[in-house]
Design an enzyme around this catalytic site. Structure first.
Site, mmCIF file in Angstrom:
data_model
loop_
_atom_site.group_PDB
_atom_site.id
_atom_site.type_symbol
_atom_site.label_atom_id
_atom_site.label_comp_id
_atom_site.label_asym_id
_atom_site.label_seq_id
_atom_site.Cartn_x
_atom_site.Cartn_y
_atom_site.Cartn_z
ATOM 1 N N ARG A 132 0.833 -1.203 0.000
ATOM 2 C CA ARG A 132 0.000 0.000 0.000
ATOM 3 C C ARG A 132 0.866 1.251 0.000
ATOM 4 O O ARG A 132 1.904 1.314 0.675
ATOM 5 C CB ARG A 132 -0.959 -0.011 1.196
ATOM 6 C CG ARG A 132 -1.873 -1.221 1.172
ATOM 7 C CD ARG A 132 -2.907 -1.162 2.272
ATOM 8 N NE ARG A 132 -3.863 -0.076 2.060
ATOM 9 C CZ ARG A 132 -4.850 0.205 2.902
ATOM 10 N NH1 ARG A 132 -5.004 -0.527 4.010
ATOM 11 N NH2 ARG A 132 -5.684 1.190 2.654
ATOM 12 N N SER A 178 -4.100 8.701 -2.140
ATOM 13 C CA SER A 178 -4.771 8.573 -0.841
ATOM 14 C C SER A 178 -4.878 9.927 -0.157
ATOM 15 O O SER A 178 -3.856 10.589 0.087
ATOM 16 C CB SER A 178 -4.018 7.608 0.078
ATOM 17 O OG SER A 178 -4.646 7.559 1.349
ATOM 18 N N GLU A 326 -14.981 4.205 -0.528
ATOM 19 C CA GLU A 326 -15.153 3.055 0.354
ATOM 20 C C GLU A 326 -16.547 2.433 0.237
ATOM 21 O O GLU A 326 -16.762 1.286 0.635
ATOM 22 C CB GLU A 326 -14.894 3.455 1.806
ATOM 23 C CG GLU A 326 -15.900 4.442 2.362
ATOM 24 C CD GLU A 326 -15.401 5.110 3.638
ATOM 25 O OE1 GLU A 326 -16.133 5.059 4.638
ATOM 26 O OE2 GLU A 326 -14.295 5.683 3.631
ATOM 27 N N HIS A 353 -6.297 -0.104 -2.204
ATOM 28 C CA HIS A 353 -6.883 -0.250 -0.862
ATOM 29 C C HIS A 353 -6.506 -1.602 -0.254
ATOM 30 O O HIS A 353 -5.484 -2.183 -0.620
ATOM 31 C CB HIS A 353 -8.393 -0.044 -0.947
ATOM 32 C CG HIS A 353 -8.799 1.405 -0.909
ATOM 33 N ND1 HIS A 353 -9.919 1.871 -0.260
ATOM 34 C CD2 HIS A 353 -8.202 2.491 -1.440
ATOM 35 C CE1 HIS A 353 -10.001 3.180 -0.394
ATOM 36 N NE2 HIS A 353 -8.975 3.580 -1.116
ATOM 37 N N ARG A 357 -9.660 -3.518 -5.104
ATOM 38 C CA ARG A 357 -11.104 -3.745 -4.979
ATOM 39 C C ARG A 357 -11.805 -3.840 -6.334
ATOM 40 O O ARG A 357 -12.803 -4.552 -6.454
ATOM 41 C CB ARG A 357 -11.737 -2.649 -4.107
ATOM 42 C CG ARG A 357 -11.441 -2.834 -2.631
ATOM 43 C CD ARG A 357 -12.017 -1.747 -1.764
ATOM 44 N NE ARG A 357 -11.888 -2.109 -0.352
ATOM 45 C CZ ARG A 357 -12.018 -1.256 0.656
ATOM 46 N NH1 ARG A 357 -12.288 0.010 0.417
ATOM 47 N NH2 ARG A 357 -11.896 -1.670 1.909
ATOM 48 N N ARG A 398 -14.717 -4.938 3.364
ATOM 49 C CA ARG A 398 -15.832 -4.483 2.536
ATOM 50 C C ARG A 398 -16.162 -5.479 1.425
ATOM 51 O O ARG A 398 -17.292 -5.486 0.923
ATOM 52 C CB ARG A 398 -15.550 -3.083 1.985
ATOM 53 C CG ARG A 398 -15.347 -2.071 3.122
ATOM 54 C CD ARG A 398 -15.727 -0.672 2.753
ATOM 55 N NE ARG A 398 -15.269 0.256 3.783
ATOM 56 C CZ ARG A 398 -15.903 0.507 4.911
ATOM 57 N NH1 ARG A 398 -17.043 -0.109 5.178
ATOM 58 N NH2 ARG A 398 -15.424 1.362 5.796
#
EC number: 2.5.1.19
Length: 438
Positions: A132, A178, A326, A353, A357, A398
């Site tokens: 990340r 970010s 998100e 993330h 995702r 998530r």
């Protein structure tokens, strides 16, 4: 390597037999809790956090601050409810070792704090945390005078050699991957000798509500902050050096974590009430009221909370999610069950993330029979008749809740590693089955 059994365990996602009708008490906000912990640790006097979230990410933050010498006392109110943390600031110390897990807030917010420690602070975490981006924080701190050893990776693991203070001043960074890069510098800025002036030099800045959350919380503890919204230069934030006040803060429910429960009302044509939904908030999850209404529901904000009702129909949506990335996994799951196509835009940063995702959602929904195409900055989703199967989570909370949403409408969906939801939502399986009356 031996895998944690939770990582390979399978959980049969409950299938809804009818319309959901439930009240769900959603725990506190992770984003607010972790910002509040940092600000309380840097304050000039003790403070209180009431109803904080106790999840993996927030316990990692609390544990890291304790490693640095901050006192955090836990307790429960006299009536047996109303859990609180009392945060007692202290001189930050090293040597220390911080485990960031895979928490973006911990890995990004705490290196600036560590520059104020008296000694070296080593940061390490889960394997995914090494992938990340952290370069924005590392490069900025070096420009402000900090010494950081990262072997040139711009990522974890790394060591911050705290000198007890940091000069601070102006710094330019590219925070397009970010918004936490900006928040990280602003949160510690009041403790830098010259404060800090952060200038974003990159392309579009994602997740702006989270920067507004940081600014609001700084002002609430006495910091002077100049922002583009308050008449300052575009893409420039200034925090003046000064003491921070200890506050008594009650943490809002986590509105992003309310998403799967609101989605349950939408996809089953039912009703879900979320108590204590704030009338005014900087949480990105508040956009759900608008987005899920456009997708077929209706909502009413009462003195008790938010009442969300599904109409029995789910519609596709074309939406820019750049400020609320998100929410993408849950919206994608609902869109896969809609009566028309959807396009989710502005979220290319989600590739960096907890997992990629966009790739993960495409693969997992398609393996259940869906038709999802990855675009340059998002997803295009064409509804199809879905079938059961295993929905992998990639240790991403998530992803797990997105799979649970699909399971409401699709029989025999099995979630791999639902325990990863503990990152921000303790006992999600219990809340989920409780909502369904199981």
């Amino acid at each position: 390597m031996t895998l944690n059994p939770a990582h390979t365990a399978l959980w049969s996602a409950p299938h809804a037999s009818g319309a959901v009708d439930a009240t769900v008490h959603v725990p506190g906000s992770k984003s607010v809790t972790n910002r509040a912990l940092v600000l309380a640790a840097l304050a000039s006097e003790p403070g209180w956090l009431r109803r904080p979230l106790r999840s993996r990410d927030t316990l990692l933050m609390a544990g890291a601050l304790r490693e640095l010498g901050v006192g955090i006392e836990e307790g429960v109110g006299p009536d047996g409810t109303g859990e609180f943390w009392r945060v007692i600031p202290a001189g930050l110390r090293g040597p220390a070792t911080v485990d960031v897990g895979n928490a973006g807030t911990v890995m990004r917010f705490l290196p600036p704090v560590a520059t104020l420690a008296d000694g070296p602070v080593r940061f390490d975490g889960d394997p995914r945390s090494y992938e990340r981006p952290l370069h924005g924080v590392i490069d900025a701190l070096r420009a402000l005078g900090a010494r950081i050893d990262d072997d040139g990776r711009g990522a974890l693991p790394l060591t911050v050699h705290g000198g007890g203070a940091l000069e601070g001043g102006p710094v330019a960074i590219d925070a397009s991957s970010s918004s936490q890069f900006v928040s990280a510098l602003l949160l510690s800025g009041p403790r830098f000798n010259q404060g800090v002036e952060v200038r974003h030099t990159g392309t579009a800045l994602p997740s702006m509500p989270h920067i507004r959350m940081t600014v609001d919380m700084l002002r609430a503890v006495g910091a002077q902050v100049d922002t583009p919204e308050s008449g300052g230069e575009p893409n420039v934030w200034r925090v003046t050096a000064g003491a921070l006040l200890g506050r008594d803060l009650t943490i809002e429910p986590d509105l992003s974590n309310a998403q799967p429960f609101l989605a349950a009302a939408l996809v089953t044509g039912g009703k879900v009430t979320i108590p204590e939904w704030p009338a005014r908030t900087t949480q990105p999850g508040d956009r759900l009221r608008e987005i899920f209404t456009e997708m077929g529901g209706s909502c009413e904000l009462t003195d008790y909370g938010l009442v969300f009702t599904g109409s029995g129909a789910v519609h596709g949506i074309d939406v820019d999610l750049s400020e609320v990335g998100e929410l993408t996994p849950g919206i994608a799951a609902v869109a896969a069950l809609a009566d028309s196509p959807s396009t989710l835009r502005g979220v290319s940063h989600l590739r960096l993330h907890e997992t990629d995702r966009l790739a993960a959602l495409t693969k997992e929904i398609n393996e259940l029979g869906g038709d999802v195409t990855e675009t340059a900055d998002g997803l295009h989703i064409r509804p199809r008749q879905l079938h059961g199967g295993t929905f992998h989570t990639y240790e991403d909370h998530r992803m797990a809740t997105a799979g649970a949403i699909l399971g409401l409408a699709v029989k025999d969906v099995v979630i791999e590693n639902v325990a990863t939801t503990a990152k921000t939502l303790p006992d999600f399986p219990g809340l989920w089955t409780g909502m369904l009356g199981a």
